[in-house]
Write an enzyme that holds these catalytic residues in place. Structure first.
Site, PDB file in Angstrom:
ATOM      1  N   SER A 108      37.480  32.589  33.503  1.00 34.87           N
ATOM      2  CA  SER A 108      38.255  33.338  34.399  1.00 34.87           C
ATOM      3  C   SER A 108      38.949  32.596  35.555  1.00 34.87           C
ATOM      4  O   SER A 108      38.737  32.762  36.773  1.00 34.87           O
ATOM      5  CB  SER A 108      37.488  34.696  35.219  1.00 34.87           C
ATOM      6  OG  SER A 108      37.152  35.510  34.664  1.00 34.87           O
ATOM      7  N   ASP A 161      36.689  40.681  36.243  1.00 38.08           N
ATOM      8  CA  ASP A 161      36.933  39.415  36.599  1.00 38.08           C
ATOM      9  C   ASP A 161      37.215  39.246  38.009  1.00 38.08           C
ATOM     10  O   ASP A 161      36.710  38.149  38.979  1.00 38.08           O
ATOM     11  CB  ASP A 161      37.781  38.551  35.891  1.00 38.08           C
ATOM     12  CG  ASP A 161      37.476  38.802  34.441  1.00 38.08           C
ATOM     13  OD1 ASP A 161      36.454  39.063  33.998  1.00 38.08           O
ATOM     14  OD2 ASP A 161      38.476  38.569  33.440  1.00 38.08           O
TER      15      ASP A 161
HETATM   16  C1  GLA Z   1      38.232  39.755  29.678  1.00 40.88           C
HETATM   17  C2  GLA Z   1      38.785  40.639  30.640  1.00 40.88           C
HETATM   18  C3  GLA Z   1      38.042  41.547  31.405  1.00 40.88           C
HETATM   19  C4  GLA Z   1      36.902  42.247  30.298  1.00 40.88           C
HETATM   20  C5  GLA Z   1      36.316  41.138  29.252  1.00 40.88           C
HETATM   21  C6  GLA Z   1      35.445  41.826  28.542  1.00 40.88           C
HETATM   22  O1  GLA Z   1      37.401  38.840  30.506  1.00 40.88           O
HETATM   23  O2  GLA Z   1      39.589  39.979  31.673  1.00 40.88           O
HETATM   24  O3  GLA Z   1      38.458  42.403  32.000  1.00 40.88           O
HETATM   25  O4  GLA Z   1      37.536  43.377  29.832  1.00 40.88           O
HETATM   26  O5  GLA Z   1      37.431  40.468  28.880  1.00 40.88           O
HETATM   27  O6  GLA Z   1      34.321  42.396  28.877  1.00 40.88           O
END
Ligand code: GLA
Length: 374
Positions: free
Chosen positions: A122, A168
């Protein structure tokens, strides 16, 4: 100030010839459990990691008020127009603040970070959250952290064009050191749950499989669409509202995806209870079960992620699972202190035997969320 914050401040000084007005930073995250549940109105349990993106902000001087964005990591200056680069994240935040009715003037910003890029930790939420916290303070908006998280998600969905859920951005803005964050992604209520890994004699090991997440966006959007179809077949608003008894009404992919979402939501709530009872064995078993469900029902694992999880289990990890969207990226394991090297060595060997890319490993403790520096 943290190293990333110092670098952002230094970059600001060098590029714009003045001191920044303020510096903020925000972390990347790992999700402990609760995968592909956020966009189904369900529960997630991420924690922040001690890798951050920092931003130094100011107006700049000499009558030149155009918005400029500089990245120390890419050594690049960008202006305000959208151009499908890293700068779309901070631009998107400024745009979403305007959409939410906030008055945003022009500004200058310099960024520096150490969240690994594109590996599912992230980095995009970190740059959004750092920008949101900094602009909120700089323009005196007085928005709360939950509002800022929603603004960041809007930036990602409506400006950058990635259809992600809220997890995230919530994690980056609301996590606290030494804790995991339980989020109810429908009501958007969140609370920190103590996660004292040190007292439990455990460390959080992250394995970056270095698998290109090239198909991630297509696969992700496809999973979202199937979940929405399953909810509409069942006549519920979100899969969060479906029950075990509803499952026989579904078939094929809709059944498998829905079964994952239902069981995963239940696992998150059980996992929180386990943490509150300091039952890390129970917590770990839920992590393994989550991985199996993501592999077999949601079908977002890869041979590399499976190999890490299997190796972790063979080497006595309390729990292990893929983290984030899947399709490559990272997996995590809760490993007894002092055992990390044995696991990473075994994992490197297993990857080499199968001719996988050489993985990268990190050890983290649950870190602090977004903060203004100094
Ligand atoms: C990505 C997305 C999140 C979530 C995950 C799966 O990280 O950004 O919002 O959906 O995948 O849990």
């Amino acid at each position: 100030m943290r190293e990333t914050e110092q670098r952002a401040a230094r970059a600001y000084r060098e590029q714009f010839g003045e001191e920044p007005e303020l510096v903020a930073s925000a972390p990347g995250r790992v999700n402990l459990i609760g995968e592909h549940t956020d966009y189904n109105g369900g529960f997630v349990l991420p924690c922040a990691i001690d890798r951050r993106v920092a931003v130094a902000v100011g107006t700049g001087g000499r009558g030149w008020f155009e918005t400029s964005l500089y990245s120390a990591d890419f050594d690049e200056m960008r202006q305000i127009d959208k151009d499908s680069s890293w700068a779309d994240y901070p631009r998107g935040v400024a745009w979403a603040m305007g959409e939410a009715g906030h008055e945003i003037g022009t500004f200058r910003a310099a960024f520096a970070g150490n969240v690994p890029l594109g590996s599912g930790l992230s980095s995009s939420a970190a740059i959004e959250a750092a920008t949101a916290l900094a602009l909120d303070a700089f323009f005196g908006l007085g928005a709360g952290r939950t509002d800022l998280a929603v603004i960041c998600q809007r930036a990602e969905n409506g400006y950058v064009g990635v259809n992600s859920g809220i997890m995230d951005q919530y994690a980056s803005l609301l996590c606290e050191a030494g804790a995991a964050l339980l989020v109810d992604c429908r009501s958007l209520e969140a609370r920190n749950v103590p996660l004292d890994l040190t007292a439990a004699g455990l460390v959080l090991v992250v394995c970056d499989t270095r698998v290109e997440r090239g198909l991630a966006d297509t696969g992700y959007n496809d999973r979202r669409a199937t979940c929405e179809r399953a909810a509409s077949t069942l006549g519920v608003e979100d899969l969060r509202d479906a029950t075990e008894g509803d499952l026989p009404l579904l078939s094929g992919e809709e059944l498998k995806r829905a079964r994952h979402v239902l069981s995963e939501n239940a696992r998150v709530l059980e996992a929180v209870e386990a943490l509150e009872n300091r039952d890390f064995d129970g917590f770990g078993r839920l992590m393994y079960a989550s991985h199996a469900s993501l592999r077999d029902d949601f079908e977002v694992s890869t041979p590399e992620l499976d190999t890490f999880v299997e190796t972790a289990e063979e080497h006595g990890a309390a729990g292990a699972r893929l983290t984030g969207a899947g399709f490559g990226g990272c997996a995590i394991a809760l490993v007894p202190e002092g055992e990390t090297a044995a696991l990473t060595n075994a994992c490197e060997q297993a990857f080499a035997e199968r001719s996988f890319e050489e993985p990268a490993f990190y050890e983290f403790l649950p870190a602090a969320g977004a903060e203004l520096a100094g």
